[in-house]
Design a protein around this motif. Structure first.
Motif, mmCIF file in Angstrom:
data_model
loop_
_atom_site.group_PDB
_atom_site.id
_atom_site.type_symbol
_atom_site.label_atom_id
_atom_site.label_comp_id
_atom_site.label_asym_id
_atom_site.label_seq_id
_atom_site.Cartn_x
_atom_site.Cartn_y
_atom_site.Cartn_z
ATOM 1 N N ARG A 89 2.596 -2.054 -6.365
ATOM 2 C CA ARG A 89 2.032 -1.035 -5.483
ATOM 3 C C ARG A 89 0.552 -0.885 -5.776
ATOM 4 O O ARG A 89 0.126 -0.990 -6.926
ATOM 5 C CB ARG A 89 2.706 0.323 -5.720
ATOM 6 C CG ARG A 89 4.159 0.358 -5.360
ATOM 7 C CD ARG A 89 4.728 1.736 -5.619
ATOM 8 N NE ARG A 89 6.173 1.753 -5.397
ATOM 9 C CZ ARG A 89 6.838 2.806 -4.968
ATOM 10 N NH1 ARG A 89 6.208 3.958 -4.753
ATOM 11 N NH2 ARG A 89 8.135 2.730 -4.771
ATOM 12 N N GLU B 81 4.809 5.019 0.542
ATOM 13 C CA GLU B 81 5.760 5.178 -0.573
ATOM 14 C C GLU B 81 7.177 4.840 -0.116
ATOM 15 O O GLU B 81 7.935 4.211 -0.855
ATOM 16 C CB GLU B 81 5.693 6.592 -1.131
ATOM 17 C CG GLU B 81 4.454 6.845 -1.950
ATOM 18 C CD GLU B 81 4.504 8.190 -2.666
ATOM 19 O OE1 GLU B 81 5.600 8.617 -3.084
ATOM 20 O OE2 GLU B 81 3.440 8.807 -2.800
ATOM 21 N N SER C 243 -2.837 1.725 -4.361
ATOM 22 C CA SER C 243 -3.223 2.867 -3.545
ATOM 23 C C SER C 243 -4.397 2.454 -2.677
ATOM 24 O O SER C 243 -5.533 2.463 -3.129
ATOM 25 C CB SER C 243 -3.571 4.060 -4.429
ATOM 26 O OG SER C 243 -2.405 4.506 -5.081
ATOM 27 N N CYS C 244 -4.097 2.021 -1.491
ATOM 28 C CA CYS C 244 -5.000 1.697 -0.396
ATOM 29 C C CYS C 244 -5.386 0.223 -0.342
ATOM 30 O O CYS C 244 -6.055 -0.292 -1.236
ATOM 31 C CB CYS C 244 -6.255 2.567 -0.374
ATOM 32 S SG CYS C 244 -7.060 2.478 1.241
ATOM 33 N N CYS D 73 0.862 -1.182 0.000
ATOM 34 C CA CYS D 73 0.000 0.000 0.000
ATOM 35 C C CYS D 73 0.898 1.232 0.000
ATOM 36 O O CYS D 73 1.644 1.456 0.954
ATOM 37 C CB CYS D 73 -0.910 0.003 1.216
ATOM 38 S SG CYS D 73 -1.960 1.469 1.277
ATOM 39 N N ASP D 74 0.822 2.025 -1.049
ATOM 40 C CA ASP D 74 1.694 3.207 -1.131
ATOM 41 C C ASP D 74 1.041 4.478 -0.593
ATOM 42 O O ASP D 74 1.616 5.556 -0.653
ATOM 43 C CB ASP D 74 2.220 3.420 -2.553
ATOM 44 C CG ASP D 74 1.148 3.690 -3.589
ATOM 45 O OD1 ASP D 74 -0.035 3.846 -3.223
ATOM 46 O OD2 ASP D 74 1.503 3.748 -4.781
ATOM 47 N N THR D 75 -0.175 4.334 -0.029
ATOM 48 C CA THR D 75 -0.836 5.511 0.548
ATOM 49 C C THR D 75 -0.896 5.456 2.075
ATOM 50 O O THR D 75 -1.441 6.365 2.702
ATOM 51 C CB THR D 75 -2.260 5.672 -0.012
ATOM 52 O OG1 THR D 75 -2.997 4.473 0.227
ATOM 53 C CG2 THR D 75 -2.225 5.993 -1.500
#
Length: 124
Positions: free
Chosen positions: A46, A27, A48-49, A8-10
């Protein structure tokens, strides 16, 4: 069968603040995990969420036909990233995704959030 580490990158830890952080902790974790995974027997991606905001930083360990795991509550540091990749390699080497506790890297102990059974091969 490829084991994937989905990062998760967020994710933002409790100490995240726009005034002191230029980007989400996720990140930073993704950069570290990707770096540790280079040339190893796993792949990374990756997203996002992963919707585990109260458990950030989060990763999922998955492979077709195997148990899948969500791990969280990591700080984005080299030791955590190394433990995640080491565990993912053990997952890849296992027949069904289950890694005996005695083989778990110390850095993943206490970080398991969920376990999911593999999807059925056929519908019905």
């Amino acid at each position: 069968m490829t084991t994937w580490i989905t990062i998760c990158d967020t994710c933002k830890g409790e100490d995240w603040d726009a005034a002191t952080h230029s980007r989400p902790h996720g990140e930073d974790m993704a950069d570290l995990v990707e770096s540790h995974a280079k040339g190893r027997g796993v792949k990374t991606r990756r997203v996002s969420c992963l919707m585990g905001c109260s458990h950030g930083c989060n990763v999922a360990i998955q492979a077709e036909g195997k148990l899948a795991y969500t791990l969280g509550r990591f700080t984005p540091d080299a030791d955590s990233a190394a433990a995640i990749v080491d565990y993912a390699e053990l997952h890849a080497e296992s027949a069904n995704g289950q890694v005996p506790f005695r083989q778990w890297p110390q850095g993943v102990k206490g970080h398991f959030v969920t376990r999911h059974p593999p999807l059925p091969k056929t519908e019905g």
